[in-house]
Scaffold this motif. Structure first.
Motif, PDB file in Angstrom:
ATOM      1  N   PHE A   1       8.332  -2.575   2.215  1.00 25.90           N
ATOM      2  CA  PHE A   1       7.443  -3.724   2.026  1.00 25.90           C
ATOM      3  C   PHE A   1       7.947  -4.886   2.874  1.00 25.90           C
TER       4      PHE A   1
ATOM      5  N   SER B   1       6.176 -12.583   5.756  1.00 25.15           N
ATOM      6  CA  SER B   1       4.875 -12.455   6.429  1.00 25.15           C
ATOM      7  C   SER B   1       4.886 -13.296   7.689  1.00 25.15           C
TER       8      SER B   1
ATOM      9  N   ASP C   1       9.637  -0.993  -3.243  1.00 26.60           N
ATOM     10  CA  ASP C   1       9.081  -0.479  -1.991  1.00 26.60           C
ATOM     11  C   ASP C   1      10.010  -0.914  -0.867  1.00 26.60           C
TER      12      ASP C   1
ATOM     13  N   LYS D   1       4.157   1.031  -3.636  1.00 28.32           N
ATOM     14  CA  LYS D   1       3.542   0.008  -2.783  1.00 28.32           C
ATOM     15  C   LYS D   1       3.104  -1.208  -3.596  1.00 28.32           C
ATOM     16  N   HIS D   2       3.394  -2.382  -3.045  1.00 26.73           N
ATOM     17  CA  HIS D   2       3.100  -3.626  -3.746  1.00 26.73           C
ATOM     18  C   HIS D   2       1.992  -4.460  -3.104  1.00 26.73           C
ATOM     19  N   ASP D   3       1.482  -4.030  -1.963  1.00 27.37           N
ATOM     20  CA  ASP D   3       0.386  -4.799  -1.359  1.00 27.37           C
ATOM     21  C   ASP D   3      -0.881  -4.599  -2.194  1.00 27.37           C
ATOM     22  N   GLU D   4      -1.746  -5.578  -2.184  1.00 25.52           N
ATOM     23  CA  GLU D   4      -2.931  -5.577  -3.051  1.00 25.52           C
ATOM     24  C   GLU D   4      -3.847  -4.386  -2.804  1.00 25.52           C
ATOM     25  N   ASP D   5      -4.060  -4.021  -1.547  1.00 23.39           N
ATOM     26  CA  ASP D   5      -4.927  -2.876  -1.245  1.00 23.39           C
ATOM     27  C   ASP D   5      -4.391  -1.591  -1.871  1.00 23.39           C
ATOM     28  N   SER D   6      -3.080  -1.385  -1.777  1.00 25.11           N
ATOM     29  CA  SER D   6      -2.472  -0.183  -2.353  1.00 25.11           C
ATOM     30  C   SER D   6      -2.558  -0.190  -3.869  1.00 25.11           C
ATOM     31  N   LYS D   7      -2.375  -1.351  -4.476  1.00 27.07           N
ATOM     32  CA  LYS D   7      -2.484  -1.453  -5.938  1.00 27.07           C
ATOM     33  C   LYS D   7      -3.887  -1.073  -6.403  1.00 27.07           C
TER      34      LYS D   7
END
Length: 122
Positions: free
Chosen positions: A115, A119, A112, A68-74
């Motif tokens: 992903f 947007s 990912d 996962k590359h979204d900020e929350d997942s990181k």
């Protein structure tokens, strides 16, 4: 490492030797959500090495899928497991060296496939 894995490996070898003749890239895929470097993986890598020689590692890339590359997942991954792409890359290369005897650094990519590349803001 099962008989089925061995049979699939030998099918790959036969196709490469008869039809393809050369491999430009040998891509090793591991699940990014649950990557494991267990004994069957080590056995399979050693089998590939015995078939294709140590030269195989010069054309090898490790791919971690579903990374996962979204900020929350990181942030979550780092907080829960103290893991990020750089650490996973280094950790895997330590496994390659210690468990398989690979002497060169194998590059890693993190993909990912779910992903969202576009947007709604754009």
């Amino acid at each position: 490492f099962s008989d089925r894995d061995y049979a699939h490996t030998m099918e790959i070898v036969n196709v490469v030797r008869k039809d393809i003749k050369a491999i430009n890239v040998f891509l090793l895929l591991f699940s990014g959500s649950k990557p494991r470097f267990h004994r069957p993986v080590v056995e399979l890598l050693k089998l590939y090495q015995s078939i294709f020689s140590n030269e195989i590692w010069k054309n090898t890339i490790t791919e971690f899928t579903f990374w996962k590359h979204d900020e929350d997942s990181k942030v979550e991954l780092f907080e829960e497991q103290e893991m990020n792409e750089e650490r996973k890359h280094k950790e895997w290369n330590v496994h390659y060296k210690e468990k398989v005897g690979i002497k060169i650094e194998i590059p890693s990519i993190f993909i990912d496939p779910v992903f969202p590349i576009f947007s709604k803001k754009e």
